[in-house]
Design an enzyme around this catalytic site. Structure first.
Site, PDB file in Angstrom:
ATOM      1  N   ALA A   8      58.750   4.248  74.919  1.00 41.15           N
ATOM      2  CA  ALA A   8      57.526   3.504  74.629  1.00 41.15           C
ATOM      3  C   ALA A   8      56.506   4.430  73.989  1.00 41.15           C
ATOM      4  O   ALA A   8      55.301   4.214  74.102  1.00 41.15           O
ATOM      5  CB  ALA A   8      56.954   2.866  75.888  1.00 41.15           C
ATOM      6  N   SER A   9      57.019   5.485  73.339  1.00 45.63           N
ATOM      7  CA  SER A   9      56.173   6.417  72.606  1.00 45.63           C
ATOM      8  C   SER A   9      55.091   6.983  73.517  1.00 45.63           C
ATOM      9  O   SER A   9      55.384   7.513  74.583  1.00 45.63           O
ATOM     10  CB  SER A   9      55.591   5.727  71.374  1.00 45.63           C
ATOM     11  OG  SER A   9      54.966   6.657  70.519  1.00 45.63           O
ATOM     12  N   HIS A  10      53.820   6.868  73.108  1.00 44.16           N
ATOM     13  CA  HIS A  10      52.729   7.487  73.865  1.00 44.16           C
ATOM     14  C   HIS A  10      52.167   6.589  74.966  1.00 44.16           C
ATOM     15  O   HIS A  10      51.211   6.970  75.637  1.00 44.16           O
ATOM     16  CB  HIS A  10      51.601   7.878  72.914  1.00 44.16           C
ATOM     17  CG  HIS A  10      51.031   6.709  72.167  1.00 44.16           C
ATOM     18  ND1 HIS A  10      51.585   6.251  70.996  1.00 44.16           N
ATOM     19  CD2 HIS A  10      49.979   5.902  72.430  1.00 44.16           C
ATOM     20  CE1 HIS A  10      50.876   5.213  70.562  1.00 44.16           C
ATOM     21  NE2 HIS A  10      49.902   4.979  71.419  1.00 44.16           N
ATOM     22  N   ARG A  67      55.324  12.962  68.062  1.00 47.98           N
ATOM     23  CA  ARG A  67      54.100  13.403  67.423  1.00 47.98           C
ATOM     24  C   ARG A  67      53.764  14.788  67.944  1.00 47.98           C
ATOM     25  O   ARG A  67      54.215  15.185  69.012  1.00 47.98           O
ATOM     26  CB  ARG A  67      52.926  12.459  67.751  1.00 47.98           C
ATOM     27  CG  ARG A  67      53.108  11.029  67.288  1.00 47.98           C
ATOM     28  CD  ARG A  67      51.887  10.216  67.689  1.00 47.98           C
ATOM     29  NE  ARG A  67      51.937   8.865  67.200  1.00 47.98           N
ATOM     30  CZ  ARG A  67      52.493   7.855  67.870  1.00 47.98           C
ATOM     31  NH1 ARG A  67      53.042   8.072  69.037  1.00 47.98           N
ATOM     32  NH2 ARG A  67      52.494   6.636  67.376  1.00 47.98           N
ATOM     33  N   ARG A 111      61.433   8.720  80.804  1.00 47.95           N
ATOM     34  CA  ARG A 111      60.842   7.726  81.711  1.00 47.95           C
ATOM     35  C   ARG A 111      61.847   7.342  82.799  1.00 47.95           C
ATOM     36  O   ARG A 111      63.034   7.155  82.534  1.00 47.95           O
ATOM     37  CB  ARG A 111      60.414   6.482  80.932  1.00 47.95           C
ATOM     38  CG  ARG A 111      59.311   6.767  79.931  1.00 47.95           C
ATOM     39  CD  ARG A 111      59.142   5.611  78.944  1.00 47.95           C
ATOM     40  NE  ARG A 111      58.307   6.044  77.844  1.00 47.95           N
ATOM     41  CZ  ARG A 111      56.985   5.936  77.812  1.00 47.95           C
ATOM     42  NH1 ARG A 111      56.364   5.351  78.821  1.00 47.95           N
ATOM     43  NH2 ARG A 111      56.297   6.376  76.787  1.00 47.95           N
TER      44      ARG A 111
END
Length: 261
Positions: A103-105, A251, A55
């Site tokens: 922030a993951s997904h 994931r 990011r």
């Protein structure tokens, strides 16, 4: 301008918020102070590992966390760009607490943090995250602002380590690669950290890695809302197996040849 309340970004197991409206450099600095103080209390601690995903806000927020750790009296080791599981591997390998900026997904305007103690012991609300928030709240008022904050971030010069190769070796140690038939793998890393990690893990002669058609980052929310035809489209090229990983490479969805999940 009112200070964004830290209560809105501390969740059950991590920190997440929109940058900069909810999570900015001052908040990240305060959280660095809070986690540093928490780690010392859990101690002993010689260093805290800090890593980030791709990011665009991650670099500044990571520097703010590192500056906050220094203010708490803790040295930081900057792992740079990394996946979440690489940070956990490093925490175990180096026996040190860690902070993962991700922030993951969530969409690209978000960022956040995951925390662990040495040995990759998770830090959630019931295992210390509430304490980190309390300490960060207390530190927020004393965090520098404006030019003073910019100077503090510019002065950050942590030790740096590149553990990607060691992590790839560790991952490959789970299987006997000599017993595997040669594979051609298509990987769609959804513009995420899998694009950095996968080529290194799958770098041996037994596998040929082919990049897939990366989707835009803001839709990289696998596996929860994967379009029904996404895996079919990817593996329809008759190249087994196909994998899709979202932004932090935390994931993955997979399919065998002929689109079998």
């Amino acid at each position: 301008m009112a200070e964004p309340p830290l209560s809105t970004i501390f969740k059950a197991y991590d920190v997440r918020g929109v940058v900069p409206d909810e999570l900015d450099a001052r908040a990240a600095y305060a959280i660095g102070v809070g986690f540093g103080q928490f780690a010392i209390a859990e101690g002993p601690v010689e260093q805290v590992l800090v890593a980030r995903d791709m990011r665009t806000s991650g670099e500044e927020l990571a520097r703010a966390v590192i500056a906050g750790l220094a203010a708490a009296g803790v040295a930081a080791v900057d792992l740079g760009l990394a996946s979440t599981d690489l940070l956990y591997f490093a925490s175990g390998d180096l026996s040190a607490p860690g902070v993962m900026l991700t922030a993951s997904h969530n969409p690209s305007q978000y960022n956040g943090m995951k925390f662990c103690l040495a040995g990759a012991r998770p830090v959630g609300q019931e295992s210390g995250l509430a304490d980190v928030r309390r300490l960060a709240d207390a530190a927020l008022a004393s965090v520098p602002e404006g030019d003073a904050l910019a100077a503090a971030l510019a002065g950050v010069d942590p030790e740096r380590k590149d553990l990607l190769g060691a992590f790839a070796t560790h991952v490959r140690s789970f299987v006997d690669v000599d017993a595997l038939a040669p594979l051609r793998v298509v990987a769609d890393t959804a513009n995420g950290m899998g694009g950095l990690i996968a080529p290194v893990i799958w770098s041996d002669d037994w596998v040929e890695l082919t990049p897939g058609e990366s989707r835009t980052f803001t839709t990289a929310t696998l596996p929860e809302d994967t379009p029904p035809d996404a895996v079919v489209k990817l593996s329809g090229w008759n190249i087994p197996p196909a994998t899709i990983t979202p932004a932090p490479s935390a994931r993955a969805a997979a399919a065998q040849q002929k689109s079998h999940p």
